[in-house]
Motif scaffolding. Structure first.
Motif, short mmCIF file in Angstrom:
data_model
loop_
_atom_site.label_atom_id
_atom_site.label_comp_id
_atom_site.label_asym_id
_atom_site.label_seq_id
_atom_site.Cartn_x
_atom_site.Cartn_y
_atom_site.Cartn_z
N GLY A 63 0.98 -1.39 -0.05
CA GLY A 63 -0.07 0.09 0.17
C GLY A 63 0.92 1.22 -0.16
O GLY A 63 0.23 2.31 0.20
N ILE A 64 2.01 1.24 -0.17
CA ILE A 64 2.83 2.25 -0.07
C ILE A 64 2.51 3.28 -1.26
O ILE A 64 2.63 4.59 -1.09
N GLY A 65 1.89 2.91 -2.54
CA GLY A 65 1.51 3.97 -3.43
C GLY A 65 0.51 4.70 -2.95
O GLY A 65 0.43 5.96 -3.17
N SER A 66 -0.47 4.16 -2.42
CA SER A 66 -1.70 5.02 -1.73
C SER A 66 -1.18 5.92 -0.61
O SER A 66 -1.44 6.98 -0.71
N ILE A 68 1.83 7.30 -0.33
CA ILE A 68 2.74 8.28 -0.96
C ILE A 68 1.85 9.39 -1.81
O ILE A 68 2.05 10.52 -1.52
N SER A 69 0.72 8.84 -2.15
CA SER A 69 -0.29 9.64 -3.06
C SER A 69 -0.87 10.69 -2.23
O SER A 69 -1.09 11.97 -2.45
N TYR A 70 -1.09 10.13 -0.87
CA TYR A 70 -1.93 10.92 0.15
C TYR A 70 -0.90 12.00 0.74
O TYR A 70 -1.45 13.25 0.82
N SER A 71 0.39 11.58 0.74
CA SER A 71 1.49 12.50 1.28
C SER A 71 1.61 13.77 0.01
O SER A 71 2.23 14.67 0.62
N LEU A 72 1.22 13.39 -0.93
CA LEU A 72 1.63 14.62 -2.13
C LEU A 72 0.59 15.50 -2.05
O LEU A 72 0.74 16.77 -2.51
N TYR A 73 -0.68 15.32 -1.50
CA TYR A 73 -1.81 16.30 -1.86
C TYR A 73 -1.36 17.71 -1.06
O TYR A 73 -1.20 18.65 -1.75
N LYS A 74 -0.88 17.98 0.12
CA LYS A 74 -0.59 18.96 0.88
C LYS A 74 0.51 19.81 0.00
O LYS A 74 0.33 20.84 -0.36
N PRO A 75 1.74 19.34 -0.17
CA PRO A 75 2.54 20.02 -0.93
C PRO A 75 2.57 20.43 -2.35
O PRO A 75 2.69 21.69 -2.68
N LEU A 76 1.65 19.65 -2.95
CA LEU A 76 1.20 20.20 -4.52
C LEU A 76 0.27 21.22 -4.11
O LEU A 76 -0.03 22.22 -4.90
N ALA A 77 -0.73 21.34 -3.26
CA ALA A 77 -1.70 22.28 -2.90
C ALA A 77 -0.70 23.50 -2.76
O ALA A 77 -1.54 24.80 -2.91
N ILE A 78 0.22 23.82 -1.85
CA ILE A 78 0.85 24.85 -1.31
C ILE A 78 2.08 25.04 -2.23
O ILE A 78 2.69 26.31 -2.02
N GLY A 79 2.17 24.71 -3.30
CA GLY A 79 3.32 24.74 -4.34
C GLY A 79 4.61 24.37 -3.65
O GLY A 79 5.57 25.16 -3.99
N ASP A 80 4.88 23.33 -2.64
CA ASP A 80 6.12 23.39 -2.21
C ASP A 80 6.89 22.17 -3.15
O ASP A 80 6.95 20.88 -3.05
N ARG A 148 2.64 8.29 -12.50
CA ARG A 148 1.48 8.20 -12.46
C ARG A 148 0.73 8.65 -11.03
O ARG A 148 -0.24 9.40 -11.30
N THR A 149 1.29 8.33 -9.68
CA THR A 149 0.80 8.69 -8.65
C THR A 149 0.87 10.23 -8.47
O THR A 149 -0.15 10.91 -7.93
N LEU A 150 1.78 10.89 -9.23
CA LEU A 150 1.77 12.40 -9.37
C LEU A 150 0.73 12.91 -9.78
O LEU A 150 0.03 14.11 -9.51
N LEU A 151 0.56 12.21 -10.94
CA LEU A 151 -0.80 12.91 -11.84
C LEU A 151 -2.09 12.79 -11.01
O LEU A 151 -2.88 13.70 -11.23
#
Length: 217
Positions: A63-66, A68-80, A148-151
């Motif tokens: 379940g690492i992919g899920s 990682i996907s969750y951990s990307l939401y915040k930095p993507l939202a704030i442009g980090d 794909r997870t980034l997309l």
């Protein structure tokens, strides 16, 4: 991303994902039917056995992919961008290890794969080679799928869905033609491998809007 735009993106992603899934189900049914008619039920059964073994080995992903996907939401939202690049770099390393584990385990299992098979495999050819081709499909998917997870995390999952619809249709059409003209299980698996590689490479290209990833990853 504004709430309105995010809601629109979610609806767009869901629609394309559903369409891709329905297309895949319909085409898979046609390909499976032709596989049975062209190469026999034994080959279809062997394909199912390979799939079950791969599913067991894929538990190594845990379940690492899920996560990682969750951990990307915040930095993507704030442009980090720096944090996103760091997470993706870690993700790539983990998936490389998972791919390595599946490759080594697959090679080891290939030596004893005949112990799991009962009945004739005459239409398949060398079962060991067929199994390694099947395993290579999974290895390639882990080596190439982390972008794909980034997309998906960046609310652009529809890009991946479109890639899947286009290349899944093309590859399964090629499998249908191959099963009709040259019924060969090796060719069937090679086309399947090519499909996954092209889809993942298309996702890679789609991620180039995140230029910083290619500098930091």
């Amino acid at each position: 991303m504004e709430k309105k735009n995010r809601t629109k993106a979610v609806m767009l992603n869901s629609s394309f994902a559903m369409g891709a899934q329905l297309l895949n189900l319909a085409l898979s049914f046609i390909v499976r039917t032709l596989l049975i008619k062209s190469l026999g039920g034994e080959t279809n059964g062997l394909n199912g056995l390979f799939s079950n073994i791969v599913n067991i080995l894929s538990f190594a992903e845990l379940g690492i992919g899920s996560a990682i996907s969750y951990s990307l939401y915040k930095p993507l939202a704030i442009g980090d961008n720096k944090q996103v690049a760091a997470i993706m770099s870690l993700f790539r390393k983990i998936y490389n290890y998972v791919a390595g584990f599946i490759l080594v385990a697959g090679i080891a299992i290939s030596f004893v794969i005949t112990n799991f098979i009962h009945g004739s495999t005459g239409n398949v050819g060398n079962v060991h080679i067929a199994f390694l081709l099947f395993i290579s499909n999974v290895v390639f998917s882990y080596l190439l799928s982390y972008k794909r997870t980034l997309l998906i995390a960046d609310q652009q999952g529809y890009v991946d869905s479109v890639n899947r619809m286009v290349f899944t249709f093309s590859s399964q059409l090629a499998q249908v033609i191959g099963l009709i003209l040259v019924p060969n299980y090796y060719l069937f698996l090679v086309i399947q491998n090519a499909q996954y590689c092209v889809i993942k490479l298309a996702d890679f290209k789609a991620c180039k809007y995140r230029v910083f990833l290619f500098k930091a990853v």
